[in-house]
Design a protein around this motif. Structure first.
Motif, PDB file in Angstrom:
ATOM      1  N   ARG A 188       0.810  -1.221   0.000  1.00  0.00           N
ATOM      2  CA  ARG A 188       0.000   0.000   0.000  1.00  0.00           C
ATOM      3  C   ARG A 188       0.844   1.271   0.000  1.00  0.00           C
ATOM      4  O   ARG A 188       0.390   2.305  -0.506  1.00  0.00           O
ATOM      5  CB  ARG A 188      -0.916   0.019   1.220  1.00  0.00           C
ATOM      6  N   SER A 189       2.064   1.213   0.559  1.00  0.00           N
ATOM      7  CA  SER A 189       2.821   2.440   0.800  1.00  0.00           C
ATOM      8  C   SER A 189       4.108   2.572   0.007  1.00  0.00           C
ATOM      9  O   SER A 189       4.603   3.695  -0.160  1.00  0.00           O
ATOM     10  CB  SER A 189       3.165   2.542   2.300  1.00  0.00           C
ATOM     11  N   ARG A 213       4.953   1.532  -3.205  1.00  0.00           N
ATOM     12  CA  ARG A 213       4.926   1.494  -4.655  1.00  0.00           C
ATOM     13  C   ARG A 213       5.982   0.515  -5.180  1.00  0.00           C
ATOM     14  O   ARG A 213       6.845   0.878  -5.996  1.00  0.00           O
ATOM     15  CB  ARG A 213       5.109   2.887  -5.266  1.00  0.00           C
ATOM     16  N   HIS A 240      -3.230  -2.636  -9.073  1.00  0.00           N
ATOM     17  CA  HIS A 240      -3.546  -2.241  -7.708  1.00  0.00           C
ATOM     18  C   HIS A 240      -3.546  -3.502  -6.844  1.00  0.00           C
ATOM     19  O   HIS A 240      -4.227  -4.482  -7.155  1.00  0.00           O
ATOM     20  CB  HIS A 240      -4.906  -1.561  -7.617  1.00  0.00           C
ATOM     21  N   ASP A 300      -3.622  -5.400  -2.854  1.00  0.00           N
ATOM     22  CA  ASP A 300      -3.900  -5.387  -1.428  1.00  0.00           C
ATOM     23  C   ASP A 300      -3.617  -6.797  -0.914  1.00  0.00           C
ATOM     24  O   ASP A 300      -3.464  -7.741  -1.703  1.00  0.00           O
ATOM     25  CB  ASP A 300      -5.338  -4.977  -1.143  1.00  0.00           C
ATOM     26  N   CYS A 333      -5.144  -8.776  -6.528  1.00  0.00           N
ATOM     27  CA  CYS A 333      -4.433  -8.078  -7.603  1.00  0.00           C
ATOM     28  C   CYS A 333      -5.425  -7.672  -8.685  1.00  0.00           C
ATOM     29  O   CYS A 333      -6.028  -8.528  -9.335  1.00  0.00           O
ATOM     30  CB  CYS A 333      -3.349  -8.985  -8.185  1.00  0.00           C
ATOM     31  N   ASP A 382      -8.516  -2.812 -13.604  1.00  0.00           N
ATOM     32  CA  ASP A 382      -9.214  -1.631 -13.101  1.00  0.00           C
ATOM     33  C   ASP A 382     -10.653  -1.952 -12.724  1.00  0.00           C
ATOM     34  O   ASP A 382     -11.566  -1.165 -12.969  1.00  0.00           O
ATOM     35  CB  ASP A 382      -9.179  -0.504 -14.141  1.00  0.00           C
ATOM     36  N   LYS A 420      -9.295   1.817  -8.655  1.00  0.00           N
ATOM     37  CA  LYS A 420      -8.191   2.434  -7.923  1.00  0.00           C
ATOM     38  C   LYS A 420      -6.937   2.445  -8.792  1.00  0.00           C
ATOM     39  O   LYS A 420      -6.676   1.497  -9.534  1.00  0.00           O
ATOM     40  CB  LYS A 420      -7.922   1.681  -6.621  1.00  0.00           C
ATOM     41  N   GLU A 421      -6.171   3.502  -8.666  1.00  0.00           N
ATOM     42  CA  GLU A 421      -4.935   3.625  -9.439  1.00  0.00           C
ATOM     43  C   GLU A 421      -3.953   2.521  -9.058  1.00  0.00           C
ATOM     44  O   GLU A 421      -3.914   2.084  -7.895  1.00  0.00           O
ATOM     45  CB  GLU A 421      -4.288   4.988  -9.183  1.00  0.00           C
ATOM     46  N   PRO A 422      -3.151   2.057 -10.009  1.00  0.00           N
ATOM     47  CA  PRO A 422      -2.117   1.073  -9.652  1.00  0.00           C
ATOM     48  C   PRO A 422      -1.213   1.603  -8.556  1.00  0.00           C
ATOM     49  O   PRO A 422      -0.841   2.784  -8.559  1.00  0.00           O
ATOM     50  CB  PRO A 422      -1.343   0.880 -10.964  1.00  0.00           C
ATOM     51  N   ASN A 423      -0.888   0.743  -7.598  1.00  0.00           N
ATOM     52  CA  ASN A 423       0.044   1.108  -6.533  1.00  0.00           C
ATOM     53  C   ASN A 423       1.302   0.248  -6.574  1.00  0.00           C
ATOM     54  O   ASN A 423       2.117   0.301  -5.647  1.00  0.00           O
ATOM     55  CB  ASN A 423      -0.615   1.012  -5.158  1.00  0.00           C
ATOM     56  N   ALA A 424       1.464  -0.533  -7.638  1.00  0.00           N
ATOM     57  CA  ALA A 424       2.610  -1.432  -7.744  1.00  0.00           C
ATOM     58  C   ALA A 424       2.778  -1.860  -9.191  1.00  0.00           C
ATOM     59  O   ALA A 424       1.893  -1.642 -10.037  1.00  0.00           O
ATOM     60  CB  ALA A 424       2.405  -2.662  -6.862  1.00  0.00           C
TER      61      ALA A 424
END
Length: 307
Positions: A179-180, A182, A255, A257, A271, A275, A279-283
């Protein structure tokens, strides 16, 4: 210019192969190791890290001892896979000690010192990295890249039906990191194909050090080789260094989690590459590997160790 890397490890046989690849490569500068409990206790992973460095004539590389327990839950080690005390093969007694600094602070200091010249490779449970993100939330923007060996974008695990071992061992930490940080997540989707043929294993095992130890690190029990392709073992952690060396992985944005509940999906990755959740991709997620390119890098390491 050599790529400066900080390796967060829980040696572990595949960690040891990864370390050998990194230390033997002239275009990688290993600026330090941080250790975490995972494949075995942190006492063992720290000693194993020091012993591997001793074996590979790299005892000047600093080692910082890290977390001995997951943030939440109990440690679940894997000596049945990696051997007594977490590693197979004959290793020398270390002549050095860990630095007098916790792995979390060591990581933050190296990031502040080296900035975007530094790449972090975390290949054990994510406990140290998650804690570093709490103390220094700007860590991802300080460094060049953060790679994780962990997770499974497909939802097919090796520790449980749905979870990969590193994420399962500290799901709360893995959730914080995806989550934090990237990160670039190198999970089982790619690493199950990071296999090494065992044609020359007997020759390696009968060779002088350090090749005999390298052979022992590849000599996984038969029941573990099912997670590779055919009868060849997957050397998961080594895929991360192989990509730093030669771009052997293909990535796609997603994205992510991580499930932290105590049910059957504990440590599983959610995963979204399509989309679906808005939510925007975070990884970035590794979706494929150049198997022959990976094997060529392992072979190159063996030749360098042969001298």
């Amino acid at each position: 210019m050599s790529q400066k890397v900080l390796l967060d490890v829980d040696p572990g046989c595949d960690d040891a192969v990864m370390l050998a690849m990194a230390l033997a490569a002239p275009d990688i500068d290993v600026v330090g190791l941080t250790t975490v409990a995972g494949n075995t206790t942190v006492d063992n992973t720290t000693r194993n890290a020091l012993a591997i460095l001793e074996l590979l004539d790299a005892a000047d590389v600093p080692v910082a001892r890290g977390a001995g327990q997951p943030i939440v839950g109990e440690l679940d080690t894997a000596e049945e896979i990696h051997g007594p005390n977490g590693i197979r093969g004959d290793l020398p007694d270390p002549s050095t000690e860990p630095v007098d600094q916790h792995a979390v602070d060591f990581t933050i200091d190296r990031a502040r010192e080296l900035g975007d010249d530094l790449t972090i490779l975390a290949v054990g449970p994510m406990t140290n990295l998650a804690t570093a993100l709490v103390k220094e939330p700007d860590l991802p923007s300080l460094v060049d890249d953060i790679y994780l060996m962990g997770g499974s974008a497909s939802g097919i695990g090796n520790k449980t039906a749905t979870a990969e071992a590193n994420f399962h061992n500290d799901a709360v930490a893995a959730k914080r990191v995806v989550r934090s940080a990237r990160p670039r997540m190198v999970g089982l989707d790619a690493t199950n194909r990071a296999t090494v043929p065992l044609d020359d294993l007997d020759e390696l095992l009968s060779s002088p050090p350090p090749l005999d130890a390298f052979g022992a690190w590849l000599d996984y029990p038969e029941e573990v080789r099912q997670f590779g392709e055919g009868s060849d073992p997957a050397v998961h952690d080594a895929a991360v260094v192989a990509h730093v060396l030669d771009d052997v992985l293909a990535f796609e944005p997603a994205h992510l989690d991580v499930e932290v509940g105590e049910g059957p999906f504990h440590g599983a990755v959610a995963c979204d590459r399509r989309d679906e959740v808005g939510k925007e991709p975070n990884a970035e997620v590794a979706v494929d590997i150049d198997v022959e390119g990976f094997r060529a890098l392992v072979d190159r390491t063996i030749e360098r160790l042969r001298g």
